[in-house]
Design a protein around this motif. Structure first.
Motif, PDB file in Angstrom:
ATOM      1  N   LYS A  73      15.694  96.438  22.674  1.00  0.00           N
ATOM      2  CA  LYS A  73      15.477  95.445  23.723  1.00  0.00           C
ATOM      3  C   LYS A  73      16.781  95.090  24.427  1.00  0.00           C
ATOM      4  CE  LYS A  73      13.348  91.799  25.599  1.00  0.00           C
ATOM      5  NZ  LYS A  73      12.624  91.934  26.817  1.00  0.00           N
TER       6      LYS A  73
ATOM      7  N   LYS B 141      17.664  97.073  27.623  1.00  0.00           N
ATOM      8  CA  LYS B 141      16.800  97.027  28.796  1.00  0.00           C
ATOM      9  C   LYS B 141      17.210  95.897  29.726  1.00  0.00           C
ATOM     10  CE  LYS B 141      13.056  99.043  26.242  1.00  0.00           C
ATOM     11  NZ  LYS B 141      11.807  98.804  25.542  1.00  0.00           N
TER      12      LYS B 141
ATOM     13  N   CYS C  57      16.064  93.254  31.942  1.00  0.00           N
ATOM     14  CA  CYS C  57      14.797  92.538  32.112  1.00  0.00           C
ATOM     15  C   CYS C  57      14.858  91.463  33.186  1.00  0.00           C
ATOM     16  CB  CYS C  57      14.387  91.893  30.796  1.00  0.00           C
ATOM     17  SG  CYS C  57      14.119  93.080  29.484  1.00  0.00           S
ATOM     18  N   SER C  58      16.023  91.040  33.565  1.00  0.00           N
ATOM     19  CA  SER C  58      16.166  89.944  34.509  1.00  0.00           C
ATOM     20  C   SER C  58      15.779  90.387  35.917  1.00  0.00           C
ATOM     21  CB  SER C  58      17.608  89.436  34.502  1.00  0.00           C
ATOM     22  OG  SER C  58      17.817  88.544  35.561  1.00  0.00           O
ATOM     23  N   GLN C  59      14.829  89.687  36.511  1.00  0.00           N
ATOM     24  CA  GLN C  59      14.391  90.017  37.858  1.00  0.00           C
ATOM     25  C   GLN C  59      15.514  89.783  38.858  1.00  0.00           C
ATOM     26  OE1 GLN C  59      10.863  87.923  39.047  1.00  0.00           O
ATOM     27  NE2 GLN C  59      10.650  89.073  40.930  1.00  0.00           N
TER      28      GLN C  59
ATOM     29  N   VAL D  59      17.104 100.059  33.786  1.00  0.00           N
ATOM     30  CA  VAL D  59      15.706  99.933  34.148  1.00  0.00           C
ATOM     31  C   VAL D  59      15.279 101.273  34.748  1.00  0.00           C
ATOM     32  CG1 VAL D  59      16.164  98.984  36.453  1.00  0.00           C
ATOM     33  CG2 VAL D  59      14.008  98.486  35.349  1.00  0.00           C
TER      34      VAL D  59
END
Length: 138
Positions: free
Chosen positions: A8, A11, A13-15, A56
């Protein structure tokens, strides 16, 4: 076998970080067919367990219409990254690892490519990202 892990923390993940990756002026990109890489220096992340490289994967529906094909390509890209990211993380200097790098891999081919083509493109692309990172530090 820690160099082959892909958890995790690897990756992105933050928009907000993904948006900045594609809209920021300091983002850089390179094309190694069938992959296009976009990367930029990220900001220091919360917590000590964040990886120095976060990524990503994007496979556009315009390129591959069937969901089965998009999922297969996404898995192949993640596997290629999992097998090859350890070499650039080990080569990175300790003072450079304080500043993380955000990476987006965009699939640009119009058909499903074999895993060998994706692996070789990933090696070339990670080499380019590492070379630019080293030059920026000097």
């Amino acid at each position: 076998m820690k160099q082959y892990e892909l958890g995790k923390r690897h990756k992105l993940c933050s928009q907000v970080a993904v948006e900045k990756l594609f809209t920021s002026d300091d983002s850089q990109s390179a094309l190694c067919y069938p992959l296009r890489g976009v990367w930029r220096q990220g900001v220091r992340r919360q917590g000590s367990d964040a990886a120095s490289y976060q990524f990503v994967v994007t496979v556009p529906k315009k390129r591959l219409r069937h969901a089965v094909d998009r999922v297969a390509v996404r898995r192949r890209i993640r596997e290629a990254y999992r097998l090859n990211h350890g070499s650039i993380e080990e080569a990175r200097s300790p003072e450079a690892s304080a500043e993380p790098v955000d990476i987006a891999f965009v699939y640009v081919a119009n058909r499903v490519m074999p895993s060998s083509a994706i692996h070789s493109a990933m090696v070339k692309l990670l080499g380019k990202i590492h070379d630019v990172d080293v030059k920026k530090r000097q």
